[in-house]
Design an enzyme around this catalytic site. Structure first.
Site, short mmCIF file in Angstrom:
data_model
loop_
_atom_site.label_atom_id
_atom_site.label_comp_id
_atom_site.label_asym_id
_atom_site.label_seq_id
_atom_site.Cartn_x
_atom_site.Cartn_y
_atom_site.Cartn_z
N GLY A 205 2.40 -1.42 -5.35
CA GLY A 205 2.22 -2.86 -5.55
C GLY A 205 2.21 -3.17 -7.04
O GLY A 205 2.72 -2.40 -7.87
N SER A 206 1.59 -4.27 -7.37
CA SER A 206 1.63 -4.74 -8.76
C SER A 206 0.69 -3.94 -9.66
O SER A 206 -0.30 -3.34 -9.18
CB SER A 206 1.22 -6.21 -8.81
OG SER A 206 -0.11 -6.34 -8.36
N HIS A 208 -1.35 -5.27 -11.63
CA HIS A 208 -2.63 -5.98 -11.57
C HIS A 208 -3.55 -5.34 -10.52
O HIS A 208 -4.71 -4.99 -10.80
CB HIS A 208 -2.36 -7.45 -11.23
CG HIS A 208 -3.58 -8.27 -11.03
ND1 HIS A 208 -4.31 -8.75 -12.09
CD2 HIS A 208 -4.22 -8.67 -9.90
CE1 HIS A 208 -5.34 -9.43 -11.62
NE2 HIS A 208 -5.32 -9.39 -10.30
N GLY A 210 -3.06 -2.38 -9.01
CA GLY A 210 -3.19 -0.95 -9.29
C GLY A 210 -4.28 -0.68 -10.32
O GLY A 210 -5.07 0.27 -10.19
N GLU A 228 1.79 3.43 -7.49
CA GLU A 228 3.20 3.13 -7.79
C GLU A 228 3.24 1.64 -8.12
O GLU A 228 3.04 0.81 -7.23
CB GLU A 228 4.09 3.42 -6.58
CG GLU A 228 3.83 4.74 -5.86
CD GLU A 228 3.93 5.96 -6.73
OE1 GLU A 228 4.68 5.90 -7.72
OE2 GLU A 228 3.24 6.95 -6.46
N CYS A 262 10.88 -3.13 -8.07
CA CYS A 262 10.06 -2.67 -9.19
C CYS A 262 10.94 -2.14 -10.31
O CYS A 262 10.57 -2.16 -11.47
CB CYS A 262 9.10 -1.59 -8.72
SG CYS A 262 9.94 -0.22 -7.91
P1 NAD Z 1 0.36 -6.73 -4.79
O1 NAD Z 1 -0.26 -5.84 -5.78
O2 NAD Z 1 0.07 -8.16 -4.84
O3 NAD Z 1 -0.05 -6.27 -3.32
C1 NAD Z 1 0.25 -4.97 -2.85
C2 NAD Z 1 -0.71 -4.62 -1.73
O4 NAD Z 1 -2.03 -4.50 -2.24
C3 NAD Z 1 -0.77 -5.67 -0.62
O5 NAD Z 1 -0.85 -5.02 0.60
C4 NAD Z 1 -2.08 -6.41 -0.93
O6 NAD Z 1 -2.67 -7.00 0.18
C5 NAD Z 1 -2.92 -5.27 -1.46
N1 NAD Z 1 -4.02 -5.66 -2.34
C6 NAD Z 1 -4.06 -6.69 -3.22
N2 NAD Z 1 -5.22 -6.67 -3.92
C7 NAD Z 1 -5.92 -5.60 -3.47
C8 NAD Z 1 -7.19 -5.03 -3.82
N3 NAD Z 1 -7.93 -5.55 -4.77
N4 NAD Z 1 -7.57 -3.93 -3.18
C9 NAD Z 1 -6.79 -3.35 -2.25
N5 NAD Z 1 -5.59 -3.84 -1.87
C10 NAD Z 1 -5.16 -4.95 -2.48
O7 NAD Z 1 1.92 -6.44 -4.86
P2 NAD Z 1 3.08 -7.20 -4.07
O8 NAD Z 1 3.25 -8.53 -4.71
O9 NAD Z 1 2.86 -7.12 -2.62
O10 NAD Z 1 4.34 -6.30 -4.36
C11 NAD Z 1 5.15 -6.47 -5.46
C12 NAD Z 1 4.75 -5.50 -6.54
O11 NAD Z 1 4.92 -4.19 -6.09
C13 NAD Z 1 5.59 -5.63 -7.78
O12 NAD Z 1 4.76 -5.55 -8.90
C14 NAD Z 1 6.50 -4.43 -7.71
O13 NAD Z 1 6.98 -4.00 -8.96
C15 NAD Z 1 5.59 -3.42 -7.09
N6 NAD Z 1 6.35 -2.34 -6.47
C16 NAD Z 1 6.24 -1.08 -7.01
C17 NAD Z 1 7.02 -0.05 -6.49
C18 NAD Z 1 6.96 1.34 -7.04
O14 NAD Z 1 7.33 2.27 -6.32
N7 NAD Z 1 6.55 1.57 -8.27
C19 NAD Z 1 7.87 -0.30 -5.41
C20 NAD Z 1 7.91 -1.58 -4.90
C21 NAD Z 1 7.15 -2.61 -5.42
C1 SIN Z 2 11.67 -0.59 -5.42
O1 SIN Z 2 11.08 0.32 -4.82
O2 SIN Z 2 11.16 -1.72 -5.61
C2 SIN Z 2 13.07 -0.36 -5.92
C3 SIN Z 2 13.63 0.94 -5.57
C4 SIN Z 2 14.97 1.05 -6.23
O3 SIN Z 2 15.88 0.31 -5.89
O4 SIN Z 2 15.10 1.87 -7.17
#
Ligand code: NAD
Ligand code: SIN
Length: 486
Positions: A205-206, A208, A210, A228, A262
């Site tokens: 996830g984000s 923020h 993480g 991640e 991401c």
């Molecule tokens: P997000 O961080 O808002 O939410 C991700 C998950 O975390 C959701 O299931 C949410 O409900 C949960 N969550 C939120 N706050 C929480 C807390 N305090 N404690 C526990 N769980 C919590 O992210 P998003 O908007 O759903 O996804 C998009 C983000 O994910 C982007 O920043 C993107 O770059 C990232 N992403 C990373 C990868 C990677 O492999 N590095 C892959 C895909 C997406």
């Molecule tokens: C992603 O996990 O958000 C992107 C994966 C990729 O296309 O490299």
């Protein structure tokens, strides 16, 4: 329990309704199931996940349509996501065997030395919305193969796809409690991660969220935490004879999945002398992209972003960049009224004094003009994130320089920043991850190594540092005789 509703971003239609789950119950169920699952032979665990893959295969069209409806991504793209889900099983089996299989080590005679791995126990898998099947699956499968049980919390924006995966696990005959779905948003996520019955959290996830998790687990070194997170990824445009191909790669890197990857390129760093030709070609191709509903004909290049709040945030960010000195190259617009479709936005931020180092998760490309290659690399690294980076054009020497100096987990040459292979490790540095890359290396954080020295008999002696027993006896006898003579 509160109601949870998932609506299709492309149409606004309600797709799924349900209620939030009970985190404590889910962890308790996973805990109960864990000893039996961990004790099962790995071959049987692999059989179970293969049954799941076969079920996914037989319902590939249904799952692809569901992903498209819930995320708004084009159907062709949703199919590639389903393919990744299926391929993950063989990849994870290979990764498990290669990275965490049992191995004999060198040892002394009459001794065996073994390296084996044990599962952690109960792991939470917390997923994002942009790849609602592929990314949680990328944690769940290696966790299960290694012998962990799982509490899976999908994104609150994609609960239907999460439910589909969990139902498919159940239909594949996995013992009850091995995969537990927990529906809900950040509050439920917080309840889940606060539960001491967890042995770890595998999060995508984000940054923020993480970082919040990293802080929460700061005094819990006993729990495994794999983060991640996002990126603010650079793509450098340098000397090339094929401006069109360079522009295509830039457009694909920035705007595939409506920029919601991401690894999406969000900063185009371009050589001054190439700027006019390259940037105008990027703009020309971007103007031609079909932006439409996932099932429309002709097939769109990209659909909407996930919801109106995200779309509003992105258009506001575009305006904020403009008001701080950014020069628009292509305005970001909302072509379909109140639905979250966006046209790609491209803006030159070269003259902005302070550029925000944020992940703007959508179709927004910032362009930075530079004079020389050293400056290009410095701009590429001018971020706290470090997920992916690409050089388009240039020569082998420049690529070597770029590779050596790039601070990112993926560094490509004449390839997109997106589209990473699941057969390679996937992760970044800085705010993009906590040095626990996923994909092929997920096996590493799903089990911990145990080294054992083993012999059938206890047999030991002390060779150095012991007093000689005979000398001790003579000394004692001599002392006794002397005492008797007195
Ligand atoms: P997000 O961080 O808002 O939410 C991700 C998950 O975390 C959701 O299931 C949410 O409900 C949960 N969550 C939120 N706050 C929480 C807390 N305090 N404690 C526990 N769980 C919590 O992210 P998003 O908007 O759903 O996804 C998009 C983000 O994910 C982007 O920043 C993107 O770059 C990232 N992403 C990373 C990868 C990677 O492999 N590095 C892959 C895909 C997406
Ligand atoms: C992603 O996990 O958000 C992107 C994966 C990729 O296309 O490299």
């Amino acid at each position: 329990m509160t109601e949870l509703i998932s609506t299709e971003p492309a149409t606004g239609a309600v797709l799924w309704t349900g209620t939030t789950g009970d985190a404590n119950q889910a962890v308790a169920d996973a805990r109960t199931a864990w000893p039996g699952w961990a004790a099962m032979a790995v071959t049987r665990r692999i059989e179970a996940v293969r049954r799941y893959a076969n079920r996914i295969k037989s319902q590939a069209d249904t799952l692809a349509k569901l992903i498209s409806r819930e995320t708004g991504k084009p159907l062709w793209e949703a199919h590639t996501e389903v393919e990744s889900v299926i391929k993950k099983i063989d990849i994870s089996v290979n990764a498990y065997l290669e990275r965490t299989a049992q191995r004999q080590l060198k040892s002394q005679p009459n001794m065996r030395a073994a390296l084996r791995h044990k599962p952690h126990g109960v792991l939470a898998v917390i997923g994002p919305y942009n790849f609602p099947a592929h990314l949680p699956n990328g944690h769940i499968i290696p966790a299960l193969i290694a012998g962990n049980t799982v509490v899976f919390k999908p994104s609150e924006k994609t609960p239907a796809v999460g439910q589909f995966l969990a139902d498919t696990f159940a239909e594949s005959g996995l013992p009850t409690g091995v995969v537990n779905i927990l529906q809900g948003g950040p509050d439920i996520g917080k309840e889940l991660t606060a539960n001491d019955g967890l042995d770890g959290v595998l999060f995508t996830g984000s940054a923020h969220t993480g970082i919040a998790l990293n802080r929460q687990f700061a005094n819990r070194p006993d729990k495994i935490l794999a983060l991640e997170m996002g990126g603010n990824n650079p793509i450098i445009g340098w000397d090339t004879d094929d401006i069109h191909s360079a522009a295509v790669m830039i457009v694909q890197s920035a705007f595939l999945s409506s920029g919601q990857r991401c690894s999406a390129a969000s900063r185009l760093i371009v050589k001054d002398s190439l700027y006019d030709r390259l940037v105008s070609e990027v703009k020309r191709i971007s103007n031609r992209l079909i932006i439409d509903e996932p099932f429309s004909t002709p097939a769109p290049f990209m659909g909407p972003v996930i919801d109106n709040k995200v779309a509003d945030g992105l258009t506001e960010s575009f305006l904020a960049l403009m008001s701080h000195g950014g020069q628009p190259i292509k305005h970001m617009a909302r072509p379909f009224g109140d639905r979250p479709f966006l046209t790609p936005g491209i803006i030159d931020v070269t003259r902005m004094k302070e550029r925000p180092d944020l992940e703007l998760f959508g179709p927004l490309l910032q362009v930075i003009r530079v004079n020389d290659f050293d400056e290009a690399i410095a701009e590429a690294n001018n971020t706290r994130y470090g997920l992916s980076a690409a050089l388009i054009g240039g020569n082998a020497q420049q690529y070597d320089q770029f590779w050596s100096n790039s601070r990112a987990g993926i560094v490509n040459w004449n390839k997109l920043t997106v589209g990473a292979s699941s057969e390679a490790p996937f992760g970044g540095i800085g705010l993009s991850g906590n040095h626990r890359p996923s994909a092929y290396y997920a096996a590493d954080y799903c089990a911990y190594p145990v080294v054992s020295m083993e012999a059938d008999q206890a047999h030991a002696s002390i060779g150095i540092g012991l007093k000689d027993e005979m000398a001790d006896a003579i000394e004692a006898a001599t002392a006794a005789a002397a005492a008797a003579a007195e």
